[in-house]
Design a protein around this motif. Structure first.
Motif, mmCIF file in Angstrom:
data_model
loop_
_atom_site.group_PDB
_atom_site.id
_atom_site.type_symbol
_atom_site.label_atom_id
_atom_site.label_comp_id
_atom_site.label_asym_id
_atom_site.label_seq_id
_atom_site.Cartn_x
_atom_site.Cartn_y
_atom_site.Cartn_z
ATOM 1 N N CYS A 178 0.827 -1.212 0.000
ATOM 2 C CA CYS A 178 0.000 0.000 0.000
ATOM 3 C C CYS A 178 0.864 1.266 0.000
ATOM 4 N N TRP A 179 2.025 1.214 0.629
ATOM 5 C CA TRP A 179 2.929 2.371 0.676
ATOM 6 C C TRP A 179 3.843 2.450 -0.533
ATOM 7 N N ALA A 180 4.021 1.347 -1.224
ATOM 8 C CA ALA A 180 4.955 1.311 -2.352
ATOM 9 C C ALA A 180 4.364 2.040 -3.563
ATOM 10 N N PRO A 181 5.226 2.680 -4.320
ATOM 11 C CA PRO A 181 4.749 3.359 -5.536
ATOM 12 C C PRO A 181 4.557 2.358 -6.678
ATOM 13 N N VAL A 182 3.450 1.625 -6.613
ATOM 14 C CA VAL A 182 3.146 0.619 -7.642
ATOM 15 C C VAL A 182 1.822 0.989 -8.303
ATOM 16 N N PRO A 183 1.590 0.499 -9.508
ATOM 17 C CA PRO A 183 0.291 0.750 -10.158
ATOM 18 C C PRO A 183 -0.854 0.197 -9.300
ATOM 19 N N SER A 184 -1.989 0.827 -9.394
ATOM 20 C CA SER A 184 -3.113 0.412 -8.546
ATOM 21 C C SER A 184 -3.540 -1.032 -8.818
ATOM 22 N N TRP A 185 -3.426 -1.509 -10.069
ATOM 23 C CA TRP A 185 -3.821 -2.893 -10.347
ATOM 24 C C TRP A 185 -2.918 -3.874 -9.624
ATOM 25 N N VAL A 186 -1.640 -3.539 -9.454
ATOM 26 C CA VAL A 186 -0.715 -4.405 -8.716
ATOM 27 C C VAL A 186 -1.118 -4.449 -7.248
ATOM 28 N N ARG A 187 -1.444 -3.284 -6.713
ATOM 29 C CA ARG A 187 -1.864 -3.192 -5.313
ATOM 30 C C ARG A 187 -3.116 -4.039 -5.084
ATOM 31 N N TRP A 188 -4.144 -3.859 -5.935
ATOM 32 C CA TRP A 188 -5.389 -4.598 -5.748
ATOM 33 C C TRP A 188 -5.229 -6.093 -5.993
ATOM 34 N N PHE A 189 -4.419 -6.444 -6.981
ATOM 35 C CA PHE A 189 -4.163 -7.868 -7.231
ATOM 36 C C PHE A 189 -3.479 -8.501 -6.018
ATOM 37 N N SER A 190 -2.478 -7.823 -5.469
ATOM 38 C CA SER A 190 -1.754 -8.339 -4.303
ATOM 39 C C SER A 190 -2.672 -8.476 -3.095
ATOM 40 N N LEU A 191 -3.430 -7.443 -2.808
ATOM 41 C CA LEU A 191 -4.319 -7.478 -1.647
ATOM 42 C C LEU A 191 -5.419 -8.524 -1.801
ATOM 43 N N THR A 192 -5.962 -8.654 -3.006
ATOM 44 C CA THR A 192 -6.999 -9.664 -3.252
ATOM 45 C C THR A 192 -6.426 -11.071 -3.123
ATOM 46 N N SER A 193 -5.229 -11.278 -3.651
ATOM 47 C CA SER A 193 -4.580 -12.598 -3.552
ATOM 48 C C SER A 193 -4.337 -12.965 -2.096
ATOM 49 N N MET A 194 -3.811 -12.010 -1.329
ATOM 50 C CA MET A 194 -3.546 -12.282 0.090
ATOM 51 C C MET A 194 -4.834 -12.583 0.840
ATOM 52 N N ALA A 195 -5.902 -11.839 0.544
ATOM 53 C CA ALA A 195 -7.185 -12.073 1.211
ATOM 54 C C ALA A 195 -7.725 -13.471 0.879
ATOM 55 N N CYS A 196 -7.617 -13.869 -0.378
ATOM 56 C CA CYS A 196 -8.087 -15.208 -0.778
ATOM 57 C C CYS A 196 -7.288 -16.313 -0.095
ATOM 58 N N VAL A 197 -5.980 -16.153 -0.057
ATOM 59 C CA VAL A 197 -5.127 -17.161 0.588
ATOM 60 C C VAL A 197 -5.449 -17.244 2.079
ATOM 61 N N LEU A 198 -5.606 -16.092 2.727
ATOM 62 C CA LEU A 198 -5.935 -16.114 4.160
ATOM 63 C C LEU A 198 -7.291 -16.756 4.415
ATOM 64 N N ALA A 199 -8.277 -16.461 3.572
ATOM 65 C CA ALA A 199 -9.601 -17.078 3.741
ATOM 66 C C ALA A 199 -9.498 -18.596 3.601
ATOM 67 N N TRP A 200 -8.761 -19.052 2.601
ATOM 68 C CA TRP A 200 -8.570 -20.494 2.411
ATOM 69 C C TRP A 200 -7.818 -21.104 3.596
ATOM 70 N N LEU A 201 -6.758 -20.425 4.021
ATOM 71 C CA LEU A 201 -5.910 -20.942 5.096
ATOM 72 C C LEU A 201 -6.675 -21.094 6.403
ATOM 73 N N TRP A 202 -7.464 -20.096 6.766
ATOM 74 C CA TRP A 202 -8.187 -20.154 8.034
ATOM 75 C C TRP A 202 -9.327 -21.171 8.004
ATOM 76 N N ARG A 203 -9.706 -21.649 6.831
ATOM 77 C CA ARG A 203 -10.723 -22.697 6.727
ATOM 78 C C ARG A 203 -10.134 -24.086 6.852
ATOM 79 N N ARG A 204 -8.805 -24.207 6.812
ATOM 80 C CA ARG A 204 -8.148 -25.507 6.943
ATOM 81 C C ARG A 204 -8.299 -26.008 8.371
ATOM 82 N N PRO A 205 -8.466 -27.320 8.555
ATOM 83 C CA PRO A 205 -8.553 -27.857 9.929
ATOM 84 C C PRO A 205 -7.223 -27.713 10.661
ATOM 85 N N GLU A 206 -7.292 -27.696 11.970
ATOM 86 C CA GLU A 206 -6.088 -27.590 12.793
ATOM 87 C C GLU A 206 -5.760 -28.950 13.400
ATOM 88 N N PRO A 207 -4.471 -29.193 13.649
ATOM 89 C CA PRO A 207 -4.076 -30.484 14.241
ATOM 90 C C PRO A 207 -4.600 -30.638 15.663
#
Length: 137
Positions: A108-137
């Protein structure tokens, strides 16, 4: 602590079609292991996914490396939890969330194009949503 039995590599190494494929898979295993180790120290870079890929490739190319990863003090539990039903520890989930949050702040602080910012944030959100749905040992 007793040594954890190492499951047999699947498929058996004798069933691989060729030696070049085995070398390629072993190179992939080492590359993923190096990236996973780097992910321990570089914020925003994943560790777990690279260790899981290294374990997968090692199981198909090198019994010795497969055994080393399976019995490793840090990486072994990750591989064993995943093999026992795709489980991810709560500690790994929190660690991933924290490093992704740091990565999100940096992007968010880096001088990157907005599509890079949104792609990165969306990817991280998707991975976190998937990760937190995984069962725990």
């Amino acid at each position: 602590m007793p040594e954890t039995p190492v499951p047999a590599p699947t498929p058996p190494l004798q069933m691989l079609p060729s030696r070049p494929l085995r070398w390629l898979l072993q190179a992939l295993a080492w590359l993923c292991l190096a990236l996973g180790i780097a992910g321990v120290f570089i914020p925003g870079m994943p560790t777990t996914v690279f260790i899981l890929l290294a374990g997968w490739a090692a199981a198909r190319s090198s019994e010795r490396m497969h055994r080393m990863l399976w019995q490793h003090r840090l990486f072994g539990p990750m591989l064993r939890d995943w093999a026992a039903g795709g489980r991810v520890s709560r500690r790994a989930k929190w660690s991933a969330a924290a490093t992704m949050a740091l990565g999100a702040v940096l992007v968010c602080w880096a001088p990157v194009p907005s599509w890079v910012r949104w792609f990165s944030l969306t990817s991280m959100a998707c991975v976190l949503a998937w990760l937190w749905r995984r069962p725990e040992p």
